[in-house]
Structure formats: C-alpha cells, structure tokens
Scaffold this active site. Sequence first.
Site, PDB file in Angstrom:
ATOM      1  N   LYS A   1      47.176  53.110  41.119  1.00  0.00           N
ATOM      2  CA  LYS A   1      46.669  52.827  39.770  1.00  0.00           C
ATOM      3  C   LYS A   1      45.401  51.997  39.950  1.00  0.00           C
ATOM      4  O   LYS A   1      45.464  50.791  40.177  1.00  0.00           O
ATOM      5  CB  LYS A   1      47.726  52.050  38.982  1.00  0.00           C
TER       6      LYS A   1
ATOM      7  N   GLU B   1      40.223  29.520  38.879  1.00  0.00           N
ATOM      8  CA  GLU B   1      39.409  30.554  39.522  1.00  0.00           C
ATOM      9  C   GLU B   1      38.391  31.079  38.498  1.00  0.00           C
ATOM     10  O   GLU B   1      38.776  31.614  37.456  1.00  0.00           O
ATOM     11  CB  GLU B   1      40.298  31.696  40.014  1.00  0.00           C
TER      12      GLU B   1
ATOM     13  N   CYS C   1      38.041  37.193  45.891  1.00  0.00           N
ATOM     14  CA  CYS C   1      39.157  36.243  45.821  1.00  0.00           C
ATOM     15  C   CYS C   1      38.973  35.100  46.810  1.00  0.00           C
ATOM     16  O   CYS C   1      39.541  34.031  46.631  1.00  0.00           O
ATOM     17  CB  CYS C   1      40.463  36.979  46.081  1.00  0.00           C
TER      18      CYS C   1
ATOM     19  N   GLU D   1      48.314  40.098  46.551  1.00  0.00           N
ATOM     20  CA  GLU D   1      47.106  39.403  46.999  1.00  0.00           C
ATOM     21  C   GLU D   1      46.418  38.920  45.728  1.00  0.00           C
ATOM     22  O   GLU D   1      45.887  39.717  44.971  1.00  0.00           O
ATOM     23  CB  GLU D   1      46.248  40.376  47.821  1.00  0.00           C
TER      24      GLU D   1
HETATM   25  O1  TXE Z   1      43.033  41.173  36.577  1.00  0.00           O
HETATM   26  P1  TXE Z   1      44.407  41.921  36.389  1.00  0.00           P
HETATM   27  P2  TXE Z   1      41.750  41.168  35.613  1.00  0.00           P
HETATM   28  C1  TXE Z   1      41.471  37.443  39.053  1.00  0.00           C
HETATM   29  C2  TXE Z   1      40.145  36.823  38.636  1.00  0.00           C
HETATM   30  C3  TXE Z   1      39.882  37.451  37.317  1.00  0.00           C
HETATM   31  C4  TXE Z   1      41.283  37.557  36.760  1.00  0.00           C
HETATM   32  C5  TXE Z   1      41.476  38.594  35.691  1.00  0.00           C
HETATM   33  O2  TXE Z   1      40.317  35.435  38.479  1.00  0.00           O
HETATM   34  O3  TXE Z   1      39.095  36.638  36.489  1.00  0.00           O
HETATM   35  O4  TXE Z   1      42.075  37.904  37.876  1.00  0.00           O
HETATM   36  O5  TXE Z   1      41.010  39.867  36.117  1.00  0.00           O
HETATM   37  C6  TXE Z   1      46.478  45.966  36.552  1.00  0.00           C
HETATM   38  N1  TXE Z   1      51.416  45.469  35.215  1.00  0.00           N
HETATM   39  N2  TXE Z   1      41.304  38.564  39.967  1.00  0.00           N
HETATM   40  O6  TXE Z   1      42.146  40.964  34.203  1.00  0.00           O
HETATM   41  O7  TXE Z   1      44.734  42.028  34.944  1.00  0.00           O
HETATM   42  C7  TXE Z   1      45.091  46.234  36.040  1.00  0.00           C
HETATM   43  O8  TXE Z   1      45.074  47.428  35.279  1.00  0.00           O
HETATM   44  C8  TXE Z   1      50.869  46.176  36.217  1.00  0.00           C
HETATM   45  C9  TXE Z   1      41.479  38.273  41.353  1.00  0.00           C
HETATM   46  O9  TXE Z   1      40.966  42.364  35.896  1.00  0.00           O
HETATM   47  O10 TXE Z   1      45.371  41.250  37.289  1.00  0.00           O
HETATM   48  C10 TXE Z   1      44.300  46.304  37.330  1.00  0.00           C
HETATM   49  O11 TXE Z   1      44.497  47.556  37.952  1.00  0.00           O
HETATM   50  N3  TXE Z   1      49.551  46.221  36.448  1.00  0.00           N
HETATM   51  C11 TXE Z   1      41.451  39.450  42.190  1.00  0.00           C
HETATM   52  C12 TXE Z   1      44.965  45.226  38.191  1.00  0.00           C
HETATM   53  O12 TXE Z   1      46.260  45.048  37.620  1.00  0.00           O
HETATM   54  C13 TXE Z   1      48.742  45.516  35.632  1.00  0.00           C
HETATM   55  C14 TXE Z   1      40.858  40.698  41.783  1.00  0.00           C
HETATM   56  C15 TXE Z   1      44.235  43.876  38.208  1.00  0.00           C
HETATM   57  O13 TXE Z   1      44.082  43.412  36.894  1.00  0.00           O
HETATM   58  C16 TXE Z   1      49.259  44.765  34.564  1.00  0.00           C
HETATM   59  C17 TXE Z   1      40.769  40.863  40.345  1.00  0.00           C
HETATM   60  C18 TXE Z   1      50.661  44.748  34.374  1.00  0.00           C
HETATM   61  N4  TXE Z   1      51.226  44.045  33.404  1.00  0.00           N
HETATM   62  C19 TXE Z   1      40.972  39.794  39.500  1.00  0.00           C
HETATM   63  N5  TXE Z   1      48.224  44.160  33.929  1.00  0.00           N
HETATM   64  C20 TXE Z   1      41.672  39.275  43.644  1.00  0.00           C
HETATM   65  N6  TXE Z   1      42.816  38.738  44.053  1.00  0.00           N
HETATM   66  O14 TXE Z   1      40.840  39.669  44.440  1.00  0.00           O
HETATM   67  C21 TXE Z   1      47.111  44.522  34.561  1.00  0.00           C
HETATM   68  N7  TXE Z   1      47.400  45.353  35.594  1.00  0.00           N
END
Ligand code: TXE
Length: 486
Positions: free
Chosen positions: A179, A386, A289, A255
């Site tokens: 996904k 973050e 990250c 992660e």
């Molecule tokens: O992340 P999400 P977002 C951090 C960074 C950023 C914050 C929000 O601080 O500002 O997260 O980013 C899927 N069940 N990082 O909103 O929502 C979503 O569709 C299953 C750190 O983009 O966590 C996407 O594919 N899946 C980071 C993925 O999760 C779900 C990288 C990430 O989205 C879901 C990105 C659910 N309930 C953001 N909700 C790193 N660790 O490198 C969302 N998704």
Amino acid sequence: MAPEIKYTKLFINNEWVDAKSGKTFPTIGPHDGKVIANVAEGDKADIELAVSAAKRAFHRNSEWRLLDASKRGKILYKFADLVERDAQYLAELEGYDNGMICAMSQRITTSAPDQIRYIASLADKVEGATIPLDGDIFSYTLKQPLGVCGLILPWNVPILMFLNKVTTALAAGCTAVVKPAEQTPLTALALAALLKEAGLPAGVLNVVPGYGETAGVALTHHNDVAKISFTGSLEVGKLIQKAAGANNLKRVTLELGGKSPLVIMNDADLELAIKFAAYGVFTNQGQICIAASRLFVQSGIYDRFVQAAAAVAKSLKIGNPADSSTQHGPQVDEDMMHKVLGYIEKGKVEGAKLVAGGKRVGTSGFYIEPTVFADVKDDMTIAKEEIFGPVQNILKFETLEEVIDRANATNYGLAAGIFTTNVNTALQYSKHVEAGTVWVNTYLAMGPQAPFGGFKDSGVGRETGSHCLDEYLEVKTVTVSLPKKF
Ligand code: TXE
C-alpha cells in the site's frame, strides 16, 4: 519535460485493474501543486482481492513456493538489472511525484540495483540448525516464510522504502500486498511492472494505491495477512500494533519517526561538522526520519557555529527538483508545508532565535526556505516534536555527560551523531546514546549491509543488514524419534 506516466491502475495478480469502486484519486506535483495523474483508488474490496491473490501465490504447491531459493534470488537479480536500465526514468518519476531533488533521486536509483542484489544474495542463505537434544532423537530447525505480508509505505523516500520492504519479503519467500502512500503512488507501480517483467509469478506481489484509513486499515486488519511492515508516523504505528494484536497477532516491523541528536564538540573539525549538520537536516527538505533535527553545539564554538550554519542555509539553491543545480526542493504536499510553517511560527513564539529562512517561497508549489533557529531550549515544541521539514534547531551545551542526558531525553531513538576528534568521547557517546544508528564524524552514511531501525518509540525490528530476512521468517523446530542413539 515531465516523465511519462505509464501506470495508474491497481496491480493485482500481475494484472493492471481498476478499483472495484471505479474511484480514482489525484496525485499532485509538489513543484507546482498541479495534478500529475488520477490513480485507481483501492479500498477494502481491492485489498480483499489482492490478499486472496497473495494467499493463492503462497499455497504450498504454488509456483512460488516450489521455486528454488536461488531462483528467487535470480528473479531479484533480474529486477536489479531492470532498475539499472530504467534508473534515470525512475529518478525523474520520483522527483515529479515526491518533489525530491534530482541529485538525490538519481543517487537512490543508481545505488538501488546494488541494494537489490545484496538482498537477493541472501535468498539462498537462509539456514537452520541441528540441535543436540538429549535422548534418541534428532532435532533441527527450519526457517520458513511467514506468508502474506502487508507492506505500507511512506511518501518521503518511496523507491527506497519499496525496495527495503519488497525485496526482503520476496527474498524470504513471502508474498506481498503493498500500500503506497497516497501522496506518491507512481514509483511503486513502476517498480511492480519491473518485477513482473523480471518473471515474478502472478500474485506474489500486488500493489494497491489508496488511503490509509481505507486500504491501509483493511490490510492491517486482514486475518490472512501474517505480517505488516510499516514506515510512517508514530500515531499510525501505534494503530498498527493495536490492529495486529486485535486480530491474528500479526508480526510487525515498524520504522517510525525521530528527533535525532547531532552533537558537535569543541574539538570537532568545524568545517566538516558544519557541512554535515546542514546535510543531515536539509536533505530531502528535512523529510527524512533520521534528520539531525536537534543540533547540540558545545559552548566554546557555539557562536561561530550558529553564524556558519545560517550562512550555509541561506546559500542553498532553491528550485525545481528536476533542475540538476537545485539543492533544495518543495515539501511533499500542501498539508506538510503548512504543518512545517506552523512549527516555524511556534519556534518564534516560544522564543527561539530565527537566524535563517522561516518563510514560504513563492505561491505555487510547496517550497519553504531552509530555516535555522538558534538558542533553542529542550522544552520548546521545535526541540521535542518531529517537524519533518527543513528546520535546523541549534541548542547549546557544556559537557559530554550533560549532552548525553539531553540527547536521550526524548521518546524517539532512531539516529544520532557526534563530531569530535577525541576517540574516547566518540566511543562514550556512541555507547550511551539511545539510537539504532550512530554516526561519528559523518551523517546519513548507510547501505543495505547495515541493520537499520529504532530504539524506543522510533520502531520495532530492523530492516536491511545480513539478518534482515529473519523479520519475514518463522523458526520451526522439528524433532524426530530415532530407533536408537547412533
Ligand atoms: O504519515 P502516516 P503522514 C511522520 C512525519 C510526518 C508524519 C505524518 O513526522 O509529519 O509522520 O505523515 C498509511 N492504517 N513520518 O500523515 O499517516 C498512509 O496511507 C494503515 C515519518 O504521511 O503515518 C501511508 O501509506 N495505514 C516517516 C503511510 O501509512 C495507514 C515517513 C504513512 O502515513 C493508516 C512519513 C492506518 N490507520 C511520515 N493511516 C518515517 N518514519 O520515515 C495512514 N496509513
């Protein structure tokens, strides 16, 4: 010229299909805020189909399960060759969809083939053990693939994340449903096409673009999914742990975010430290990250360092990510741009000293100036949360003991760094800082051979490294009665 968009449908059972609902969603270019393409929007019904295909492909008599482990590796080697062939196209597509500057997307796609080959090489190195149990028995272990894996990707480094998760799952013999993040679905689809071309049997890999709350949730709650590997926010990571516990006790690799401390000692090579401090936090517009988002500078060099850091930030060339001279591109989308600008406002209001940047650039696209705050205190929001944007926060410290305590005073524990010319200082810090990766006199140096993952709230499990397949394997003990001891 914009790269051609070849794939916008769901990839299920080696076929390109529309979403069951017929819905699509737009993917937006961060450079100008315009729609790049409308992509099929998968939801629960499509996840159902994809998981069924992956389950069939994992049946004990399937082509995939009966394939020699070395042949699994060969498919991945072929995939590596195809990524090498299309490296320039993939880099352009990544930059177009995600806003990554081309210097970085090219670096990723030119090193990707070797990353894939390293993981491919592990496919036939999965070995069990013989166990000296007492009595007239023979005991050994088998390491077996877990089954269908749900791989949920973030938008910040989409190609790299796809490769880390997909190649490892496949090398281990699992099947997968990916996904991609809704902001950046395009490169995952292009990579799926290359895996098909490399000869991957139908159903082994499926890609379902869509939203987290629909497609993502359906995947994490599916009882036929044995494991979820997720990279993204801490909030969603916690939801995934809960979903895994509520249903079939899925294995989980997470992660998550970071608030990584980079320490500059008085005795550091200053020129090197200034360069890496900027590189560590401004790479990919701060959307990594492992960003060095808390920069601790020792008091003896503090003023000089702040001045130099501001000068570096101001010197970065902002522009279209597709332009080879660009050093700083846009944030991934409008939401992230506003989120980061909100943090910058908080920094000012809470009393940090803005010494560079701080503003949006232009009115089209999602650009923010590389920003530097000095005199940041540990309890300020910008030092605790973050930001995931181009914001360097500089904090002052006096002693090594003090800075180790302050570096560890966070719920995160992904990465850390130190610049010093004293080996004992480096060793002491590296031992006591709570982080999955520690860099000494460098920052962001990584490769597929080294394990990657977080302490504390930064994650669960490790990706890459020679043991990375273990995250996709079960250990089975087989104990056989012998007629007599021999
Ligand atoms: O992340 P999400 P977002 C951090 C960074 C950023 C914050 C929000 O601080 O500002 O997260 O980013 C899927 N069940 N990082 O909103 O929502 C979503 O569709 C299953 C750190 O983009 O966590 C996407 O594919 N899946 C980071 C993925 O999760 C779900 C990288 C990430 O989205 C879901 C990105 C659910 N309930 C953001 N909700 C790193 N660790 O490198 C969302 N998704």
